[in-house]
Write a protein that holds these residues in place. Structure first.
Motif, PDB file in Angstrom:
ATOM      1  N   THR A 163       0.791  -1.220   0.000  1.00  0.00           N
ATOM      2  CA  THR A 163       0.000   0.000   0.000  1.00  0.00           C
ATOM      3  C   THR A 163       0.826   1.274   0.000  1.00  0.00           C
ATOM      4  OG1 THR A 163      -1.697  -1.215   1.213  1.00  0.00           O
ATOM      5  CG2 THR A 163      -1.865   1.172   1.260  1.00  0.00           C
ATOM      6  N   CYS A 164       2.024   1.221   0.587  1.00  0.00           N
ATOM      7  CA  CYS A 164       2.774   2.465   0.802  1.00  0.00           C
ATOM      8  C   CYS A 164       4.275   2.204   0.729  1.00  0.00           C
ATOM      9  CB  CYS A 164       2.414   3.049   2.161  1.00  0.00           C
ATOM     10  SG  CYS A 164       2.826   1.954   3.554  1.00  0.00           S
ATOM     11  N   ASP A 165       5.044   3.276   0.922  1.00  0.00           N
ATOM     12  CA  ASP A 165       6.503   3.149   0.908  1.00  0.00           C
ATOM     13  C   ASP A 165       7.006   2.772   2.301  1.00  0.00           C
ATOM     14  OD1 ASP A 165       6.138   5.541   2.294  1.00  0.00           O
ATOM     15  OD2 ASP A 165       7.911   6.472   1.407  1.00  0.00           O
ATOM     16  N   ARG A 166       8.309   2.618   2.427  1.00  0.00           N
ATOM     17  CA  ARG A 166       8.894   2.150   3.685  1.00  0.00           C
ATOM     18  C   ARG A 166       8.751   3.170   4.810  1.00  0.00           C
ATOM     19  NH1 ARG A 166      11.494  -2.510   2.802  1.00  0.00           N
ATOM     20  NH2 ARG A 166      12.030  -3.013   0.632  1.00  0.00           N
ATOM     21  N   LEU A 167       8.733   4.453   4.489  1.00  0.00           N
ATOM     22  CA  LEU A 167       8.629   5.485   5.519  1.00  0.00           C
ATOM     23  C   LEU A 167       7.269   5.420   6.216  1.00  0.00           C
ATOM     24  CD1 LEU A 167      10.119   7.856   6.823  1.00  0.00           C
ATOM     25  CD2 LEU A 167       9.092   9.364   5.110  1.00  0.00           C
ATOM     26  N   LEU A 168       6.192   5.342   5.442  1.00  0.00           N
ATOM     27  CA  LEU A 168       4.865   5.261   6.050  1.00  0.00           C
ATOM     28  C   LEU A 168       4.671   3.908   6.734  1.00  0.00           C
ATOM     29  CD1 LEU A 168       2.127   6.424   6.659  1.00  0.00           C
ATOM     30  CD2 LEU A 168       1.359   5.710   4.389  1.00  0.00           C
ATOM     31  N   ALA A 169       5.192   2.841   6.143  1.00  0.00           N
ATOM     32  CA  ALA A 169       5.084   1.520   6.777  1.00  0.00           C
ATOM     33  C   ALA A 169       5.771   1.531   8.140  1.00  0.00           C
ATOM     34  CB  ALA A 169       5.702   0.452   5.880  1.00  0.00           C
TER      35      ALA A 169
END
Length: 273
Positions: free
Chosen positions: A176-182
């Motif tokens: 769903t998202c990139d590593r920062l949001l994860a």
């Protein structure tokens, strides 16, 4: 352990029985409004709000649908998914730009962000109106609905903490998202965010890495239907290969077959038995 007969409205933490009933709520999201309201009442939720909008994204997706049901002790919002053939097509499209994540934290897939944006104000307002008794709040969904459930929870956590969810449980959720949001979700929802993946389910394998990634808390269902808190790379590859041979006449369909909501429910029932 017998399958519980309904939601435990006093549940405050993750458990397999609670995950089973959230899976039932995710399945219910595919039904019409009358069916949702009737079932919600039978489960002990006396207030229901429907969230639906039609829009024209650059994907074969006509609308976003979800519902919120509330009792005196629990609020559940479940997002509807879509057909695996449809979601697979637009998750494989790498030409669309990313969308800034909640509170400008990382970025998310454009299609997910636009789909959620179309109903999020209504979902947020429903929670603000219905949470009158300090109820626990849960987000859930299958397939596309799982991605929207995770993002809705992330938006409340990062943008309106007073409405923060007590838990997010998804089934067959895509990246769903990139590593920062994860990473922000892993930290903010530690012990409260879980994603179930059934063996060769194709949707959690999309969109491709490294642009998009998953949150950490995996609940993996193996080819025999057993539930694991983790699965190593070698063991996971071996189990997926075993799953491909389960249907000798149509191994190529395993990814779509394993995505079916009924498969997730059957596995959870097996692990409760």
């Amino acid at each position: 352990m017998p399958v519980p007969t309904t939601f435990d409205h006093h549940a405050k933490n993750y458990s397999v029985p609670h995950a089973y009933w959230l899976a039932k709520a995710s399945e219910l999201a595919y039904q019409d409004e009358a069916a949702i309201e009737q079932q919600a009442r039978e489960w002990g939720f006396d207030r229901v709000r429907h969230h639906q909008t039609r829009f024209t994204p650059p994907f074969p997706l006509e609308d976003t649908q979800a519902y919120t049901m509330a009792s005196d002790h629990m609020i559940v919002t479940a997002f509807r998914g879509t057909q695996p053939t449809e979601i697979r097509d637009w998750l494989s499209d790498s030409s669309t730009p990313p969308w800034p994540g909640p509170a400008r934290t990382g970025y998310v897939h454009y299609g997910f962000a636009e789909a959620l944006e179309s109903v999020f104000p209504d979902v947020r307002d429903a929670h603000a109106q219905l949470r009158t008794n300090g109820q626990t709040v849960w987000f859930t969904g299958h397939s596309l609905g799982g991605a929207l459930a995770m993002l809705a929870g992330a938006r409340l956590y990062l943008e309106d903490p007073r409405l923060q969810a007590d838990g997010i449980v998804t089934f067959g959720q895509p990246r769903t998202c990139d590593r920062l949001l994860a990473a922000a979700c892993n930290e903010g929802f530690k012990g409260r965010l879980y994603r179930f993946v059934n063996n060769n389910d194709i949707v959690p394998q999309l969109p491709p890495e490294p642009a998009y990634t998953h949150v950490e808390a995996l609940k993996y269902i193996d080819s025999s239907g057993r539930l694991h808190d983790s699965m190593g790379l070698v063991a996971g590859l071996a189990d997926r290969a075993k799953g491909l041979t389960a249907d000798a006449f149509a191994p190529a369909t395993a990814g779509v077959r394993d995505h079916a909501m009924k498969r997730y429910l059957a596995a959870l029932e097996q692990n409760l038995a």
